[in-house]
Design a protein around this motif. Structure first.
Motif, short mmCIF file in Angstrom:
data_model
loop_
_atom_site.label_atom_id
_atom_site.label_comp_id
_atom_site.label_asym_id
_atom_site.label_seq_id
_atom_site.Cartn_x
_atom_site.Cartn_y
_atom_site.Cartn_z
N SER A 17 0.83 -1.20 0.00
CA SER A 17 0.00 0.00 0.00
C SER A 17 0.87 1.25 0.00
CB SER A 17 -0.90 0.03 1.24
OG SER A 17 -1.80 -1.05 1.26
N ARG A 19 0.09 5.76 0.24
CA ARG A 19 -0.88 6.85 0.31
C ARG A 19 -0.24 8.10 -0.25
NH1 ARG A 19 -5.58 7.37 3.72
NH2 ARG A 19 -6.27 9.55 3.94
N ARG A 66 -9.73 -1.08 -4.84
CA ARG A 66 -8.38 -1.06 -4.27
C ARG A 66 -7.95 0.34 -3.82
NH1 ARG A 66 -4.17 -2.17 -7.46
NH2 ARG A 66 -5.17 -1.51 -9.39
N GLN A 81 -5.45 6.78 -1.42
CA GLN A 81 -5.03 5.58 -0.69
C GLN A 81 -5.03 4.42 -1.67
OE1 GLN A 81 -4.00 5.08 2.60
NE2 GLN A 81 -3.54 3.02 1.84
N ASN A 83 -4.23 0.48 -2.20
CA ASN A 83 -4.02 -0.83 -1.57
C ASN A 83 -3.91 -1.91 -2.63
OD1 ASN A 83 -4.34 0.41 0.99
ND2 ASN A 83 -6.56 0.15 0.89
N SER A 84 -3.39 -3.06 -2.23
CA SER A 84 -3.26 -4.21 -3.14
C SER A 84 -2.62 -3.80 -4.46
CB SER A 84 -4.65 -4.83 -3.38
OG SER A 84 -5.25 -5.24 -2.18
N LEU A 85 -1.52 -3.11 -4.35
CA LEU A 85 -0.88 -2.55 -5.54
C LEU A 85 -0.35 -3.65 -6.46
CD1 LEU A 85 0.79 0.51 -3.88
CD2 LEU A 85 -0.71 0.61 -5.88
#
Length: 128
Positions: A17, A19, A66, A81, A83-85
């Motif tokens: 993740s 940000r 995501r 934000q 996530n789960s890149l």
């Protein structure tokens, strides 16, 4: 003069993740349409996510579920934000601001001419 300054980029492994944050000056993030865009190597810049004046949001299909796009009116910042890149998320990410009181919509994700001001961009690299 509107200035948008992105921060929070860098390198992360697949599944991780990050940000991103966009600090605005000379502009109020609350009343207007804003968004995040990205340009992958060898590709055109594309819309990632937008947030409307009413906090309605829209996402590119590739990131839906995501990514989220929180806005902080008190801090005058817009975040992304992530996530789960995935490796395919590797790109330069740009914050963009519109002078229009528009909803967050698919059209707003796809129509870059709606945005009057752009940040310089920040690199995000996702590797396995």
């Amino acid at each position: 003069l509107v200035q948008l300054v992105e921060s929070g980029g860098g390198s992360v492994q697949t599944g991780g993740s990050l940000r991103l944050s966009c600090a605005a000056s000379g502009y109020m993030v609350g009343p207007y349409l804003m968004g995040w865009f990205r340009r992958a190597p060898g590709e055109e810049r594309e819309g990632v996510s937008v947030i409307g004046y009413d906090c309605s949001t829209e996402y590119a299909v590739s990131v839906k579920g995501r990514f989220t796009i929180p806005k902080d009116n008190a801090k005058n910042t817009l975040d992304l934000q992530m996530n789960s890149l995935k490796a395919e998320d590797t790109a330069i990410y740009y914050c963009a601001a519109s002078s229009r009181e528009y909803y967050g919509s698919r059209w707003a994700v796809e129509t870059q001419r709606l945005y009057d001001s752009w940040g310089q961009g920040i690199q995000v690299t996702v590797s396995s």
